[in-house]
Design a protein around this motif. Structure first.
Motif, PDB file in Angstrom:
ATOM      1  N   ALA A   1     -98.277  59.729  27.071  1.00  0.00           N
ATOM      2  CA  ALA A   1     -99.284  60.374  26.073  1.00  0.00           C
ATOM      3  C   ALA A   1     -99.138  61.838  25.960  1.00  0.00           C
ATOM      4  N   GLY A   2     -99.999  62.291  24.626  1.00  0.00           N
ATOM      5  CA  GLY A   2    -100.060  63.635  24.516  1.00  0.00           C
ATOM      6  C   GLY A   2     -99.277  63.972  23.093  1.00  0.00           C
ATOM      7  N   SER A   3     -98.527  65.109  23.378  1.00  0.00           N
ATOM      8  CA  SER A   3     -97.937  65.794  22.180  1.00  0.00           C
ATOM      9  C   SER A   3     -96.721  64.996  21.819  1.00  0.00           C
ATOM     10  N   PRO A   4     -96.479  65.162  20.441  1.00  0.00           N
ATOM     11  CA  PRO A   4     -95.046  64.175  19.867  1.00  0.00           C
ATOM     12  C   PRO A   4     -93.856  64.488  20.563  1.00  0.00           C
ATOM     13  N   MET A   5     -93.025  63.682  20.723  1.00  0.00           N
ATOM     14  CA  MET A   5     -91.620  63.891  21.468  1.00  0.00           C
ATOM     15  C   MET A   5     -90.739  63.317  20.430  1.00  0.00           C
ATOM     16  N   ILE A   6     -89.883  64.318  19.839  1.00  0.00           N
ATOM     17  CA  ILE A   6     -89.163  63.558  18.609  1.00  0.00           C
ATOM     18  C   ILE A   6     -87.722  63.697  19.198  1.00  0.00           C
ATOM     19  N   TYR A   7     -87.012  62.782  18.977  1.00  0.00           N
ATOM     20  CA  TYR A   7     -85.599  62.694  19.271  1.00  0.00           C
ATOM     21  C   TYR A   7     -84.835  63.790  18.741  1.00  0.00           C
ATOM     22  N   PRO A   8     -83.836  64.612  19.310  1.00  0.00           N
ATOM     23  CA  PRO A   8     -83.437  64.178  20.706  1.00  0.00           C
ATOM     24  C   PRO A   8     -83.977  64.935  21.799  1.00  0.00           C
ATOM     25  N   ASN A   9     -85.253  65.397  21.498  1.00  0.00           N
ATOM     26  CA  ASN A   9     -86.268  65.960  22.610  1.00  0.00           C
ATOM     27  C   ASN A   9     -86.687  64.862  23.696  1.00  0.00           C
ATOM     28  N   PHE A  10     -85.846  64.175  24.249  1.00  0.00           N
ATOM     29  CA  PHE A  10     -86.140  62.963  25.337  1.00  0.00           C
ATOM     30  C   PHE A  10     -86.251  63.531  26.705  1.00  0.00           C
ATOM     31  N   LYS A  11     -86.423  64.737  26.813  1.00  0.00           N
ATOM     32  CA  LYS A  11     -86.577  65.360  28.142  1.00  0.00           C
ATOM     33  C   LYS A  11     -87.500  64.675  28.933  1.00  0.00           C
ATOM     34  N   ILE A  12     -88.575  64.465  28.857  1.00  0.00           N
ATOM     35  CA  ILE A  12     -89.692  64.010  29.681  1.00  0.00           C
ATOM     36  C   ILE A  12     -89.453  62.636  29.854  1.00  0.00           C
ATOM     37  N   PRO A  13     -89.427  61.641  28.788  1.00  0.00           N
ATOM     38  CA  PRO A  13     -88.933  60.454  28.990  1.00  0.00           C
ATOM     39  C   PRO A  13     -87.968  60.047  29.652  1.00  0.00           C
ATOM     40  N   SER A  14     -86.795  60.793  29.877  1.00  0.00           N
ATOM     41  CA  SER A  14     -85.523  60.726  30.568  1.00  0.00           C
ATOM     42  C   SER A  14     -85.972  60.894  32.068  1.00  0.00           C
ATOM     43  N   ILE A  15     -86.705  62.222  32.388  1.00  0.00           N
ATOM     44  CA  ILE A  15     -87.036  62.334  33.695  1.00  0.00           C
ATOM     45  C   ILE A  15     -87.881  61.202  34.325  1.00  0.00           C
ATOM     46  N   ILE A  16     -88.904  60.566  33.452  1.00  0.00           N
ATOM     47  CA  ILE A  16     -89.910  59.675  33.922  1.00  0.00           C
ATOM     48  C   ILE A  16     -88.921  58.454  34.435  1.00  0.00           C
ATOM     49  N   GLU A  17     -87.865  57.991  33.357  1.00  0.00           N
ATOM     50  CA  GLU A  17     -87.090  56.583  33.568  1.00  0.00           C
ATOM     51  C   GLU A  17     -86.113  56.833  34.595  1.00  0.00           C
ATOM     52  N   GLY A  18     -85.885  58.258  35.043  1.00  0.00           N
ATOM     53  CA  GLY A  18     -84.816  58.482  35.957  1.00  0.00           C
ATOM     54  C   GLY A  18     -85.361  58.707  37.235  1.00  0.00           C
ATOM     55  N   SER A  19     -86.898  58.638  37.419  1.00  0.00           N
ATOM     56  CA  SER A  19     -87.456  58.779  38.440  1.00  0.00           C
ATOM     57  C   SER A  19     -88.363  57.717  39.093  1.00  0.00           C
TER      58      SER A  19
ATOM     59  N   SER B   1     -94.525  71.594  28.604  1.00  0.00           N
ATOM     60  CA  SER B   1     -93.237  71.889  28.551  1.00  0.00           C
ATOM     61  C   SER B   1     -92.879  72.536  27.205  1.00  0.00           C
ATOM     62  N   GLU B   2     -91.597  73.018  27.104  1.00  0.00           N
ATOM     63  CA  GLU B   2     -91.085  73.688  25.931  1.00  0.00           C
ATOM     64  C   GLU B   2     -89.833  72.923  25.727  1.00  0.00           C
ATOM     65  N   TYR B   3     -89.257  73.704  24.427  1.00  0.00           N
ATOM     66  CA  TYR B   3     -87.913  73.220  24.065  1.00  0.00           C
ATOM     67  C   TYR B   3     -86.771  74.002  24.807  1.00  0.00           C
ATOM     68  N   ASP B   4     -86.622  73.733  26.252  1.00  0.00           N
ATOM     69  CA  ASP B   4     -85.436  74.170  26.665  1.00  0.00           C
ATOM     70  C   ASP B   4     -85.232  73.593  28.002  1.00  0.00           C
ATOM     71  N   GLU B   5     -84.066  73.584  28.798  1.00  0.00           N
ATOM     72  CA  GLU B   5     -84.112  72.926  29.897  1.00  0.00           C
ATOM     73  C   GLU B   5     -84.378  73.378  31.090  1.00  0.00           C
ATOM     74  N   GLY B   6     -84.891  74.662  31.055  1.00  0.00           N
ATOM     75  CA  GLY B   6     -85.517  75.551  32.315  1.00  0.00           C
ATOM     76  C   GLY B   6     -86.113  74.883  33.229  1.00  0.00           C
ATOM     77  N   ASP B   7     -87.070  74.008  32.644  1.00  0.00           N
ATOM     78  CA  ASP B   7     -88.444  73.393  33.433  1.00  0.00           C
ATOM     79  C   ASP B   7     -87.943  72.094  34.100  1.00  0.00           C
ATOM     80  N   ILE B   8     -86.901  71.451  34.011  1.00  0.00           N
ATOM     81  CA  ILE B   8     -86.505  70.011  34.411  1.00  0.00           C
ATOM     82  C   ILE B   8     -86.690  69.922  35.708  1.00  0.00           C
ATOM     83  N   GLU B   9     -86.438  70.705  36.545  1.00  0.00           N
ATOM     84  CA  GLU B   9     -86.452  70.486  38.079  1.00  0.00           C
ATOM     85  C   GLU B   9     -87.907  70.517  38.382  1.00  0.00           C
ATOM     86  N   GLN B  10     -88.568  71.385  37.813  1.00  0.00           N
ATOM     87  CA  GLN B  10     -90.110  71.576  38.277  1.00  0.00           C
ATOM     88  C   GLN B  10     -90.714  70.164  37.736  1.00  0.00           C
TER      89      GLN B  10
END
Lengths: 446, 263
Positions: free
Chosen positions: A288-306, A409-418
């Motif tokens: 839920a929440g803010s839109p996620m437009i391809y290729p910004n699939f950062k959050i979904p990828s983390i969810i489905e990879g965890s 989150s923002e548009y960068d990969e710096g927060d992936i681990e957190q």
């Protein structure tokens, strides 16, 4: 409105060096390629997904088609929001493309112009993409349709006027009955006039009805997919479902319908074989929440990879694109516009509206229907409206004992681990609860 | 059964060895630039304390910031679950329902239900405000050793107000306070209060229920505990070794994983 030349960027020449444009293009292409290759590595992925990969590919087949269309004098309309009726754009003989950007690199040129004042990265990326032409598709756009929803989107549309003509649509943000929808009908008719002006083709009733039936058919296919996702073992991942529905925003809807039909047939075959897109025992997540437009699939990828699987969403970049058909009550053109306006206005639960209790009501319903075990509420930095509504939603979900985790989150990969730490803990929590409730003696055994 | 938990934090690596549900050894050291070397060393000292050879360890679970990159462990768990597990291990008789953990770069608040199962949690966003790093950097600005921050602050009679929790701004704010002639103890207590305000705000969102458990390195700081208790308006339970609760949880989880496999 009379446009007296650029207001935001007077000295356009030399502001962005050529290599910045090339760098932005290169990094955008690389980002899309890497996200796409990750998607292709998903387990049990349907073969028919390949088509949708191609539609959204940076500079891919669809771009070539649109370039040909444009070269022959066809007009392309960029849309900034899910509230722009695509039926209308296509009935006027133009082609629609969603302009909202999920690319990370173009945020930087926009930052140079606007400063990094905690603004929404999607707004900045969309603007940056146009500023440095970081995407070949972006320069084909002849007209932008932008409903003034949130502050970011409204000013984005205004700033874009420095580069390209814009139809700003006055969306009534106070959603109370007819006074609001009357204004929106007028805005839809105004968009129609601007489209006719652009293409030189009047919007005929026959063409409009034909478009409506195509998009309604697309809605039906999407609900087929949603039905499959509702099952205990969804044969399609959340990311793939998002990819499919987002492809509709660029594609020829007739072809999209054909391809989705083929995909559904494949998914049904997979389901009878018991093939599951997620990890065994994956936690059923609603995004839920803010839109996620391809290729910004950062959050979904983390969810489905965890250890999670996204079984549905409540995003304007997801389910919202294809739910609720346009239901025309009468035969007159006026009634058709009325029906379009209603479809794009009333069921929309964007937090830019107030009252917006519809959102919570719907969310609860969907949680029940899809067997959701937890909600990931994601906000883009600077998405004030979603941040403002998050607390209300969290409390409402607490009442029905559905956990929710908030991620910014923002548009960068710096927060992936957190982000990963939080998502992993969230999934672990859901699974532990499951186990604990199923077998309450477990604790005593140790 | 002998298992170990290794908590690879951003500033410290912690290791705990558990034998038949008993904590028999532990080790702590600054993470340094090579966490793999450090974690082996820390686990080594934990084993030494326990009098156990590396080869005797049946299973290792990693947790913390570096959990996925370490070569030491075969499986990993998030530090949030591991922390909750560590508290469960301490025992239900303590009646813990809320965990507040200050780490090197993260702070977490975890809510537990009456069965000590996690029901909700919150974590700070990517920003050093209110973390151990915040305290560490400001200690350096004030030229006070980190472990003296607590005792020094307890002398404070008139704590200053630190208006920002942004580390970058707080650094210059603290520098200005020093120039203005404020006493060190008053500034330090002000820093503790600022961290406490932020954490308690986060805790309230998750929901605070007694007993509140406080762990992580900064829980060893008496001034920090004091500021937290004032801000919360209630007493907290601080374990004897607040740094190694999460590593203990990971070691316990390692034992559980083995048990499950054995079934």
């Amino acid at each position: 409105m009379e446009n007296e030349g650029p207001r935001y960027l007077k000295d356009r020449k030399g502001y962005f060096p050529k290599d910045q444009r090339q760098r932005t293009r290169k990094r955008s292409r690389e980002m899309e390629a890497s996200v796409s290759s990750d998607l292709k590595k998903q387990r049990n992925r349907p073969g028919k997904m390949a088509y949708f990969d191609e539609v959204l590919k940076y500079g891919g087949m669809r771009f070539e088609e649109l370039r040909e269309f444009h070269k022959k004098g066809g007009k392309i309309v960029g849309t900034l929001c899910v509230m722009v009726p695509l039926e209308l754009v296509n009935a006027a003989g133009a082609r629609s493309v969603r302009m909202c950007s999920g690319y990370y690199e173009p945020v930087h040129p926009a930052n140079e112009l606007l400063g990094d004042a905690g603004l929404c990265p999607m707004v900045k990326s969309t603007l940056g993409r146009k500023m440095v032409s970081s995407d070949p598709l972006i320069d084909l756009i002849d007209l932008v349709a932008g409903p003034a929803t949130c502050d970011g989107k409204m000013k984005l549309a205004e700033i874009l006027e420095d580069w390209v003509p814009v139809v700003m649509m006055n969306i009534p943000r106070v959603k109370v009955g007819e006074t609001s929808s009357d204004l929106w009908v007028k805005e839809i008719v105004h968009l129609k006039d601007r489209l006719e002006e652009l293409t030189g083709h009047p919007v005929r009733k026959k063409a409009l009805k034909e478009e409506l039936s195509q998009w309604n058919e697309a809605n039906q296919y999407w609900s087929e997919i949603q039905k499959l996702r509702r099952s205990e073992r969804p044969p399609i991942s959340g990311r793939d479902a998002m990819l499919v529905v987002q492809a509709s925003q660029f594609d020829d809807i007739r072809r999209w319908n054909r391809k989705v039909k083929e995909l559904i047939e494949e998914l049904q075959r997979m389901r009878t074989k018991g093939i599951f897109a997620g990890e065994e025992g994956a936690a059923r997540i609603l995004l839920a929440g803010s839109p996620m437009i391809y290729p910004n699939f950062k959050i979904p990828s983390i969810i489905e990879g965890s250890g999670g699987t996204i079984v549905t969403d409540e995003l304007c970049s997801g389910y919202r694109l294809m739910s609720d058909p346009v239901l025309v009550d009468g035969l007159s053109k006026k009634e058709i516009y009325q029906a379009i306006a209603e479809r794009y206005f009333f069921p929309c639960s964007c937090p830019c509206f107030s009252p917006n209790d519809e959102r919570v009501r719907r969310l609860k319903e969907v949680i029940k229907a899809f067997g959701i075990e937890g909600v990931v509420f994601h906000t883009l930095r600077g998405c004030h409206l979603n941040n403002l509504e998050a607390t209300k939603i969290e409390l409402a979900l607490r009442e029905i004992s559905v956990p929710m985790v908030r991620i910014e989150s923002e548009y960068d990969e710096g927060d992936i681990e957190q982000v990963r730490t939080r998502i992993e803990a969230f999934v672990e929590m859901i699974k532990a609860r499951r186990e604990y409730h199923r077998n309450p003696i477990l604790e005593d055994v140790q | 059964m002998i298992t170990a938990g290794v908590d690879l934090g951003s500033t410290y690596v912690k290791a705990v060895v558990v034998k038949d549900q008993e904590r028999v050894g532990y080790g702590v050291a600054p993470t340094g630039h090579d966490h793999d070397v450090t974690s082996k060393k820390v686990l080594g000292s934990a084993l030494l304390m326990a009098g156990i050879e590396f080869g005797e360890v049946d299973h290792i679970v990693s947790t913390g910031y570096g959990r996925r990159v370490t070569t030491l462990a075969r499986s990993s768990i998030s530090e949030i679950s591991a922390n909750a597990r560590g508290v469960q291990w301490l025992g239900s008789e303590l009646g813990i329902r809320t965990i507040i953990d200050i780490g090197g770069q993260d702070t977490k608040v975890i809510a537990l239900d009456d069965d000590l199962q996690m029901i909700n949690f919150a974590m700070n966003d990517k920003c050093a405000a209110g973390t151990g790093r915040f305290l560490e950097v400001l200690a350096r600005v004030l030229e006070v050793p980190l472990d003296k921050m607590g005792p020094v602050s307890m002398r404070s009679r008139d704590p200053v107000d630190i208006t920002t929790t942004c580390l970058v701004f707080a650094k210059s704010e603290v520098a200005n306070l020093v120039f203005d002639g404020h006493r060190k103890e008053d500034i330090i207590m002000g820093i503790h209060k600022a961290v406490a305000r932020r954490l308690v705000g986060m805790a309230k969102k998750v929901g605070v229920r007694d007993v509140v458990f406080f762990d992580g390195g900064p829980a060893m700081n008496i001034g920090m505990v004091h500021a937290m208790e004032r801000e919360l308006g209630r007493k907290m339970y601080v374990p004897e070794m607040p740094q190694i609760v999460t590593a203990t949880g990971a070691a316990i989880l390692a034992a559980e994983e083995l048990q499950k496999k054995g079934k």
